[in-house]
Design a protein around this motif. Structure first.
Motif, PDB file in Angstrom:
ATOM      1  N   ASP A  34       0.855  -1.119   0.127  1.00 24.39           N
ATOM      2  CA  ASP A  34       0.004  -0.068  -0.013  1.00 24.39           C
ATOM      3  C   ASP A  34       0.831   1.302   0.137  1.00 24.39           C
ATOM      4  N   GLY A  35       1.995   1.272   0.745  1.00 22.89           N
ATOM      5  CA  GLY A  35       2.759   2.472   0.615  1.00 22.89           C
ATOM      6  C   GLY A  35       3.554   2.448  -0.885  1.00 22.89           C
ATOM      7  N   PHE A  36       3.752   1.457  -1.434  1.00 26.64           N
ATOM      8  CA  PHE A  36       4.356   1.566  -2.748  1.00 26.64           C
ATOM      9  C   PHE A  36       3.367   2.339  -3.768  1.00 26.64           C
ATOM     10  N   ILE A  37       2.194   1.673  -3.791  1.00 26.71           N
ATOM     11  CA  ILE A  37       1.285   2.328  -4.599  1.00 26.71           C
ATOM     12  C   ILE A  37       0.739   3.822  -4.310  1.00 26.71           C
ATOM     13  N   ALA A  38       0.575   3.932  -3.077  1.00 31.52           N
ATOM     14  CA  ALA A  38       0.297   5.365  -2.702  1.00 31.52           C
ATOM     15  C   ALA A  38       1.414   6.506  -3.033  1.00 31.52           C
ATOM     16  N   ARG A  39       2.707   6.036  -3.093  1.00 30.31           N
ATOM     17  CA  ARG A  39       3.540   7.011  -3.551  1.00 30.31           C
ATOM     18  C   ARG A  39       3.888   6.704  -5.142  1.00 30.31           C
TER      19      ARG A  39
END
Length: 185
Positions: free
Chosen positions: A44-49
């Motif tokens: 989720d962190g990767f997708i958000a960034r």
């Protein structure tokens, strides 16, 4: 509602499943759930960034999901005797101290900006490794004897150091030290 927020909400819903698996001594399921939560946190962190899907809601939900899982796992491990109670009490007390400080600051109209300190990030990383190690030992029926005691000691030291660092920063903030600048707490 962004995709990262949906993933984080699913991670929140995974916490009771991991706790239930632990209480039923289903270590394989508990370990798998813990690993899935960890992987989904990275995803989720990767997708958000990567896809510019960062949101204010996600900024609150993500650390809340992480903390809820970690505290829940530690409390159950303490309850069943897999972690020493002094470590669990220290961890929970540190988190309660931080929450109380933030609430008190807000009530007193002197809100504090929350930014994790380096010692806090190190503490969280060691706690995650410790939880994964214990769950892995139980799920895979292996003993990593020199590793677990070292992680317990390091986690305890970092938890106390983190609590002290946050307390000092909060006291400086509340006393008006460096008015005009916002401390990182």
């Amino acid at each position: 509602m962004t995709i990262p927020n949906l993933i984080t909400i699913l991670r929140l819903l995974l916490v009771p499943a991991v706790v239930l698996a632990m209480l039923q001594a289903r270590w394989d399921w508990a370990f798998a759930g813990f690993l899935i939560a960890g992987i989904s946190d990275g995803v989720d962190g990767f997708i958000a960034r990567r896809f510019n899907q960062q949101s204010r809601l996600g900024a609150y939900l993500d650390p809340m999901a992480d903390k809820l899982l970690l505290v829940s796992v530690f409390v159950v491990m303490g309850f069943i005797g897999q972690l020493p109670l002094w470590l669990v009490v220290t961890m929970v007390s540190r988190d309660a101290l931080i929450v109380c400080a933030v609430v008190l600051s807000t009530v007193m109209a002197h809100p504090v900006e929350m930014k994790p300190l380096f010692v806090s990030k190190a503490n969280t990383a060691i706690q995650i490794v410790l939880a994964a190690t214990v769950l892995g030992e139980l799920a895979l029926v292996v003993h990593l004897d020199p590793l677990r005691p070292a992680l317990i000691l390091l986690s305890g030291v970092l938890t106390v150091a983190s609590a002290a660092a946050y307390l000092v920063a909060w006291l400086r903030h509340m006393s008006g030290y460096g008015e005009g600048s916002t401390p990182d707490i």
